[in-house]
Design a protein around this motif. Structure first.
Motif, PDB file in Angstrom:
ATOM      1  N   HIS A  69      53.699   2.997  81.689  1.00  0.00           N
ATOM      2  CA  HIS A  69      53.152   2.951  82.861  1.00  0.00           C
ATOM      3  C   HIS A  69      51.215   3.349  82.500  1.00  0.00           C
ATOM      4  N   LEU A  70      50.991   2.548  83.497  1.00  0.00           N
ATOM      5  CA  LEU A  70      49.392   1.781  83.771  1.00  0.00           C
ATOM      6  C   LEU A  70      48.835   3.055  83.548  1.00  0.00           C
ATOM      7  N   PRO A  97      66.312  -2.069  75.610  1.00  0.00           N
ATOM      8  CA  PRO A  97      66.777  -3.251  75.178  1.00  0.00           C
ATOM      9  C   PRO A  97      65.886  -4.225  75.894  1.00  0.00           C
ATOM     10  N   GLU A  98      64.811  -4.039  76.589  1.00  0.00           N
ATOM     11  CA  GLU A  98      64.331  -5.122  77.180  1.00  0.00           C
ATOM     12  C   GLU A  98      63.602  -6.602  76.486  1.00  0.00           C
ATOM     13  N   ARG A 104      56.587  -5.163  74.953  1.00  0.00           N
ATOM     14  CA  ARG A 104      55.889  -4.836  75.863  1.00  0.00           C
ATOM     15  C   ARG A 104      53.905  -4.370  76.057  1.00  0.00           C
ATOM     16  N   ILE A 105      53.621  -3.591  75.360  1.00  0.00           N
ATOM     17  CA  ILE A 105      52.131  -3.760  75.291  1.00  0.00           C
ATOM     18  C   ILE A 105      51.801  -4.804  75.459  1.00  0.00           C
ATOM     19  N   ALA A 106      52.169  -5.595  74.806  1.00  0.00           N
ATOM     20  CA  ALA A 106      51.356  -6.901  74.391  1.00  0.00           C
ATOM     21  C   ALA A 106      51.206  -7.805  75.803  1.00  0.00           C
ATOM     22  N   ARG A 107      51.906  -7.022  77.145  1.00  0.00           N
ATOM     23  CA  ARG A 107      51.487  -7.967  78.713  1.00  0.00           C
ATOM     24  C   ARG A 107      50.396  -7.210  79.576  1.00  0.00           C
ATOM     25  N   VAL A 118      46.269  -9.072  71.591  1.00  0.00           N
ATOM     26  CA  VAL A 118      47.249  -7.260  69.986  1.00  0.00           C
ATOM     27  C   VAL A 118      46.654  -7.823  69.049  1.00  0.00           C
ATOM     28  N   ARG A 119      47.375  -8.988  68.897  1.00  0.00           N
ATOM     29  CA  ARG A 119      46.868 -10.124  67.593  1.00  0.00           C
ATOM     30  C   ARG A 119      45.844 -10.201  67.531  1.00  0.00           C
ATOM     31  N   GLU A 120      44.382  -9.833  68.359  1.00  0.00           N
ATOM     32  CA  GLU A 120      43.149 -10.114  67.749  1.00  0.00           C
ATOM     33  C   GLU A 120      42.075  -9.161  67.579  1.00  0.00           C
TER      34      GLU A 120
END
Length: 293
Positions: A69-70, A97-98, A104-107, A118-120
């Protein structure tokens, strides 16, 4: 272990003159293990201040997320060590499972919600699903277990030597039932908190507020106190304060908690409401606490 509260608020940050004493940052707790290793429990806005307190030197950090959650991850993109190339960060969290924990964090850590991806991130960051068995970080044994809250949500138990910390910040242990009448096998999170040196537990709603929020995944004050008493926690800090609760209102709830604790036969001084920057030191055998503001 040394424990420091960097964010004690739930749902949304609530800074302002009416929340100065208990704090307005969302959930984050820093834990320093006996060998100096640092863990961060959740990454709400409080993790920004934790990051700014750390020296700019090669560091390895573990962040244990209870859920996504945020209010528990919104500090990640403001965590200074994440922007230092010499930092290694391991982020632990619940499986789903999603999608993977990273995806999910990258969203959140991506456009249009974040200026960086995230990749940066220049740090060395990895993402790991919490195992179903105990695992070790430095001298500590860590156990995670699912608890009653909306979405995949974990509570944590951290044991270092003879001291133990149970961290269950978003939790509805009785789901509207009479917790005092339930068998312990039917109480969510019971095993995590059993005989803990320090229990940090959800105490978001006053008893009069709770009936309108049954099933939302948070505890009433009386349920939180009863949970702490039944599990045998040596000391309890109520946490995840409602953003609408001012310092004055939290003072009232603190008095109610102590009165209920005493009525249940609890030791004087063993329960309190968490305040931002409060510090607790868990001794090897006899837990003690020295809160500071």
């Amino acid at each position: 272990m040394k424990v420091k509260l960097w964010g004690t608020r739930g749902s949304i940050p609530s800074p302002g003159p009416e929340t100065i004493r208990y704090g307005g940052n969302t959930s984050c707790v820093g834990v320093t293990l006996s060998d100096g290793s640092l863990l961060a429990l959740d990454a709400g806005t409080g993790i920004r201040s934790l990051g700014l307190s750390l020296p700019d030197e090669p560091t390895r950090l573990h962040i244990l997320l209870t859920h996504l959650h945020l209010d528990h991850i919104q500090g990640l993109v403001f965590f200074a060590p994440a922007f230092r190339p010499r930092t290694e960060i391991v982020i632990w969290g619940p499986a789903s499972p999603e999608a993977s924990l990273r995806d999910r964090i990258a969203r959140y850590v991506s456009a249009p919600l974040s200026p960086v991806e995230v990749r940066e991130l220049p740090c060395d960051v990895s993402f790991r699903h919490c195992p179903q068995a105990e695992w070790e970080i430095g001298p500590a044994r860590i156990r995670a277990a699912s608890v009653a809250h909306r979405g995949p949500t974990l509570g944590y138990r951290i044991e270092d030597g003879d001291s133990s910390l149970a961290y269950i910040p978003d939790h509805e242990p009785a789901l509207g039932a009479d917790i005092d009448a339930l068998d312990e096998d039917w109480i969510s999170g019971f095993g995590l908190a059993r005989d803990a040196s320090l229990l940090i537990h959800d105490g978001q709603y006053a008893d009069l507020e709770y009936p309108d929020h049954i099933g939302w995944g948070h505890s009433s004050l009386s349920h939180a106190v009863s949970f702490a008493r039944r599990t045998g926690a040596k000391r309890t800090v109520l946490f995840h304060h409602d953003p609408l609760h001012s310092d004055g209102r939290l003072d009232e709830l603190g008095r109610e908690a102590r009165e209920r604790w005493a009525a249940l036969g609890g030791e004087d001084g063993a329960i309190e409401l968490g305040a931002e920057r409060g510090e607790y030191e868990l001794a090897s055998r006899t837990p003690s606490a020295a809160p500071s503001a």
